[in-house]
Write a protein that holds these residues in place. Sequence first.
Motif, short mmCIF file in Angstrom:
data_model
loop_
_atom_site.label_atom_id
_atom_site.label_comp_id
_atom_site.label_asym_id
_atom_site.label_seq_id
_atom_site.Cartn_x
_atom_site.Cartn_y
_atom_site.Cartn_z
N TYR A 55 0.85 -1.20 0.00
CA TYR A 55 0.00 0.00 0.00
C TYR A 55 0.87 1.23 0.00
O TYR A 55 2.08 1.16 0.24
N ASN A 56 0.22 2.36 -0.26
CA ASN A 56 0.88 3.66 -0.18
C ASN A 56 0.19 4.45 0.93
O ASN A 56 -1.01 4.65 0.88
N ILE A 57 0.97 4.84 1.92
CA ILE A 57 0.44 5.73 2.95
C ILE A 57 0.82 7.14 2.55
O ILE A 57 1.99 7.43 2.29
N TYR A 58 -0.17 8.01 2.52
CA TYR A 58 0.09 9.42 2.21
C TYR A 58 0.45 10.20 3.47
O TYR A 58 1.33 11.06 3.44
N ILE A 59 -0.24 9.88 4.55
CA ILE A 59 -0.05 10.58 5.82
C ILE A 59 -0.65 9.72 6.92
O ILE A 59 -1.64 9.02 6.69
N PHE A 60 -0.03 9.74 8.10
CA PHE A 60 -0.65 9.09 9.25
C PHE A 60 -0.11 9.66 10.54
O PHE A 60 0.95 10.28 10.57
N VAL A 61 -0.87 9.44 11.61
CA VAL A 61 -0.46 9.86 12.94
C VAL A 61 -0.91 8.79 13.93
O VAL A 61 -2.01 8.25 13.82
N VAL A 62 -0.01 8.48 14.86
CA VAL A 62 -0.33 7.54 15.94
C VAL A 62 -0.49 8.37 17.21
O VAL A 62 0.48 8.94 17.71
N MET A 63 -1.70 8.43 17.69
CA MET A 63 -2.01 9.17 18.92
C MET A 63 -2.00 8.18 20.09
O MET A 63 -1.78 6.99 19.90
N ALA A 64 -2.26 8.66 21.29
CA ALA A 64 -2.20 7.80 22.48
C ALA A 64 -3.23 6.67 22.43
O ALA A 64 -2.95 5.57 22.92
N ASP A 65 -4.41 6.93 21.82
CA ASP A 65 -5.44 5.88 21.83
C ASP A 65 -6.09 5.63 20.47
O ASP A 65 -7.12 4.97 20.39
N HIS A 66 -5.50 6.18 19.40
CA HIS A 66 -6.05 5.93 18.07
C HIS A 66 -5.01 6.27 17.00
O HIS A 66 -3.99 6.90 17.29
N GLU A 123 -10.72 17.45 -2.95
CA GLU A 123 -11.12 18.31 -1.83
C GLU A 123 -11.26 17.50 -0.53
O GLU A 123 -10.80 17.91 0.53
N GLU A 124 -11.90 16.34 -0.64
CA GLU A 124 -12.05 15.48 0.53
C GLU A 124 -10.69 14.96 1.00
O GLU A 124 -10.43 14.90 2.20
N PHE A 125 -9.82 14.59 0.06
CA PHE A 125 -8.47 14.16 0.39
C PHE A 125 -7.76 15.24 1.20
O PHE A 125 -7.17 14.97 2.24
N GLN A 126 -7.84 16.47 0.73
CA GLN A 126 -7.16 17.58 1.40
C GLN A 126 -7.74 17.85 2.79
O GLN A 126 -7.02 18.13 3.74
N THR A 127 -9.06 17.72 2.92
CA THR A 127 -9.70 17.91 4.22
C THR A 127 -9.20 16.90 5.23
O THR A 127 -8.85 17.26 6.37
N TYR A 128 -9.13 15.62 4.85
CA TYR A 128 -8.64 14.59 5.77
C TYR A 128 -7.14 14.74 6.02
O TYR A 128 -6.66 14.51 7.13
N TRP A 129 -6.39 15.13 4.99
CA TRP A 129 -4.95 15.38 5.15
C TRP A 129 -4.73 16.43 6.25
O TRP A 129 -3.94 16.23 7.18
N ASP A 130 -5.46 17.53 6.14
CA ASP A 130 -5.32 18.62 7.12
C ASP A 130 -5.76 18.16 8.51
O ASP A 130 -5.13 18.50 9.51
N TYR A 131 -6.83 17.39 8.57
CA TYR A 131 -7.31 16.87 9.86
C TYR A 131 -6.25 16.00 10.53
O TYR A 131 -5.97 16.16 11.72
N ILE A 132 -5.64 15.10 9.78
CA ILE A 132 -4.61 14.23 10.33
C ILE A 132 -3.41 15.05 10.78
O ILE A 132 -2.87 14.85 11.87
N ARG A 133 -2.98 15.98 9.93
CA ARG A 133 -1.83 16.85 10.27
C ARG A 133 -2.04 17.59 11.59
O ARG A 133 -1.13 17.71 12.40
#
Length: 155
Positions: A55-66, A123-133
Amino acid sequence: MQEPKFKITQRTLPHWELDGAVYFITFNTWEKLELTPEARQVVFNACLFFNNKRYNIYIFVVMADHVHMLIQPWLKLDNEFWSLSSIMKSIKGYSAKKIPKLMKHTGTIWQDERYDRIIRNEEEFQTYWDYIRQNPVKAALSKTPEDYPFFWQTS
């Protein structure tokens, strides 16, 4: 050219898969279990292990519980993509074996389900990108996403 296959499965939540699609995925720890920084590093490494292979991951974040990610499964065979369930089984299964040793935790690490959404447009991609960031910034864990050690994005 062959039409992309569309598949729907359901446990508690419905899961829609479309060949070649990009997905926003969130998966959570069991009963809001807080992962230590060492445990987050295990999850971080597990997410990247098959990146650019299955797979290709564009962006991700590992938080304390998710965990949040934007991911696109790759072709497995001529006409079959890696399934989200096999990708999640790999990430969650590996980390669920390692985390109890690091945290001296007995019991379940991850919720069975995941939240996944097919990304429909740029547009949806960018919205989720910004949310993850902004996730670690909004949680006051860092001043910028790049300062948070469990944040990763493609260049």
